[in-house]
Scaffold this motif. Structure first.
Motif, PDB file in Angstrom:
ATOM      1  N   ARG A 151      40.737  38.891  44.083  1.00 43.89           N
ATOM      2  CA  ARG A 151      42.150  39.092  44.432  1.00 43.89           C
ATOM      3  C   ARG A 151      42.952  37.810  44.240  1.00 43.89           C
ATOM      4  O   ARG A 151      44.118  37.854  43.809  1.00 43.89           O
ATOM      5  N   GLU A 202      43.522  37.452  40.622  1.00 40.86           N
ATOM      6  CA  GLU A 202      44.525  38.437  40.206  1.00 40.86           C
ATOM      7  C   GLU A 202      45.939  37.936  40.502  1.00 40.86           C
ATOM      8  O   GLU A 202      46.841  38.040  39.653  1.00 40.86           O
ATOM      9  N   PHE A 208      37.385  45.509  38.570  1.00 36.98           N
ATOM     10  CA  PHE A 208      38.624  44.738  38.427  1.00 36.98           C
ATOM     11  C   PHE A 208      38.958  44.553  36.952  1.00 36.98           C
ATOM     12  O   PHE A 208      40.125  44.630  36.549  1.00 36.98           O
ATOM     13  N   ARG A 249      42.887  44.003  36.166  1.00 34.59           N
ATOM     14  CA  ARG A 249      43.377  43.188  37.284  1.00 34.59           C
ATOM     15  C   ARG A 249      42.972  41.727  37.129  1.00 34.59           C
ATOM     16  O   ARG A 249      43.642  40.836  37.652  1.00 34.59           O
TER      17      ARG A 249
END
Length: 339
Positions: free
Chosen positions: A111, A114, A168, A173
């Motif tokens: 994350r 990303e 992902f 992402r």
């Protein structure tokens, strides 16, 4: 590196054996390195020489928790995830934390990558192949892993992390690079981490009996740390299509018994060898097929085992490493790490 400007690179697990060598290589290449490590199974001593560098920042944190945004630069270009104990005695000491590092920790870093649109490299392991029924191991092999055994926290944790990474990647992402690391050795290995190379070296240097699990006929393929780091940085810099998992390791397979003989020859010691039962789920054979790394990255390991062992022995001598290894201290048979 693929970019001409200095890059901000985050290395999770950067205080470990492999991570600290990666930090060295990245700084030497001109990057600004942000090292994140909880120091639970690593050592700040591995980073002492980098502390004064204006291009090095250390953050003591656990990737299971989200990293504080205030401690990070506004832009990250690359994220390397090496954050997980690779030594069986260490990853089995707290299996829940090992599993969560691989799953929650990897998700947190994905994350983060990303948000920053940073390329992401996941350090996976040959342990995803388990006790392999295909030899040598190619990336297309799905593996033979005991999902309820004592190694599962690491083996299945890494397999779950791989699945998450490719989810992902498929969703666009993150831009993913993923390496499966085979047995790696070299300076800065912890003497008590339960890996076969550090075990044999510390025992040989102290004149203690050499501990071998099984009859010593099981095989491993040993890659010197500098070669492994070169492969990782080449993969991260690869600008072509996403190549899928990439095995990195030395395909020069040899038995554990032969490794013991080589180390004793280098030390000049005549330690006795004691044999103990092979631990549950310990791989019988381990050898990477590195065709993909050779074709995609132009990478092959260059350091002969004799030379790598000599350098590693010299480091252990200078470090005055203690002779007692983790599996001797506990009295329990510990499996050999494949990383």
């Amino acid at each position: 590196m693929s970019s001409a400007k200095p890059q901000n690179v985050l290395v999770a697990g950067g205080a470990g054996f492999l991570g600290s060598h990666l930090c060295d290589a990245l700084i030497a290449d001109g990057a600004h390195v942000i090292c994140v490590d909880n120091l639970l199974t690593s050592s700040g001593e591995n980073l002492r020489h980098l502390r004064r560098s204006p291009r090095f920042t250390f953050i003591e944190a656990d990737i299971i928790d989200e990293l504080p945004a205030s401690a990070l630069p506004r832009r990250l270009d690359r994220v390397f995830n090496l954050a997980c104990a690779a030594s069986p005695p260490l990853y089995q000491a707290d299996p829940e934390h090992t599993m969560m590092t691989n799953v929650l920790g990897t998700r947190n870093l994905l994350r983060l990558a990303e948000r920053h649109r940073a390329r992401f490299l996941q350090a996976s392991t040959s342990e995803v192949y388990g006790d392999p029924e295909v030899h040598p191991q190619v990336e297309a092999y799905w593996g033979n892993v005991n999902c309820t055994g004592p190694r599962a926290c690491y083996d299945e944790g890494k397999r779950a992390a791989e699945a998450l990474c490719f989810d992902f990647d498929r969703a666009r992402r993150v831009e993913l690079r993923l390496v499966r690391i085979f047995n790696t050795y070299g300076p800065r290995m912890q003497p008590d981490d339960g890996r076969i190379v550090s075990n044999v070296i510390t025992q040989a240097l102290s004149g203690a009996d050499i501990t071998v699990y099984g009859d010593g006929s099981q095989t491993r393929s040993f890659c010197y740390v500098d070669d492994l780091v070169e492969g990782m940085t080449r993969l991260m810099a690869h600008d072509g299509p996403q190549p899928g998992p990439v095995n990195l390791g030395n395909p020069n397979e040899q038995t554990v018994r032969k490794l013991v003989e080589d180390v004793l020859a280098l030390t000049g010691h005549r330690s006795a060898v004691t044999y103990h039962p092979l631990p549950q789920d310990d791989p019988r054979r381990r050898k990477p097929d590195i065709s993909r790394a050779r074709e995609v990255l132009g990478w092959v390991p260059r350091t002969p085992l004799a030379e790598g062992l000599r350098r590693t022995l010299e480091w252990f001598r200078k470090a005055e490493a203690p002779a007692t290894v983790a599996n001797e201290a506990s009295g329990a048979a510990m499996p050999l790490s494949a990383d």
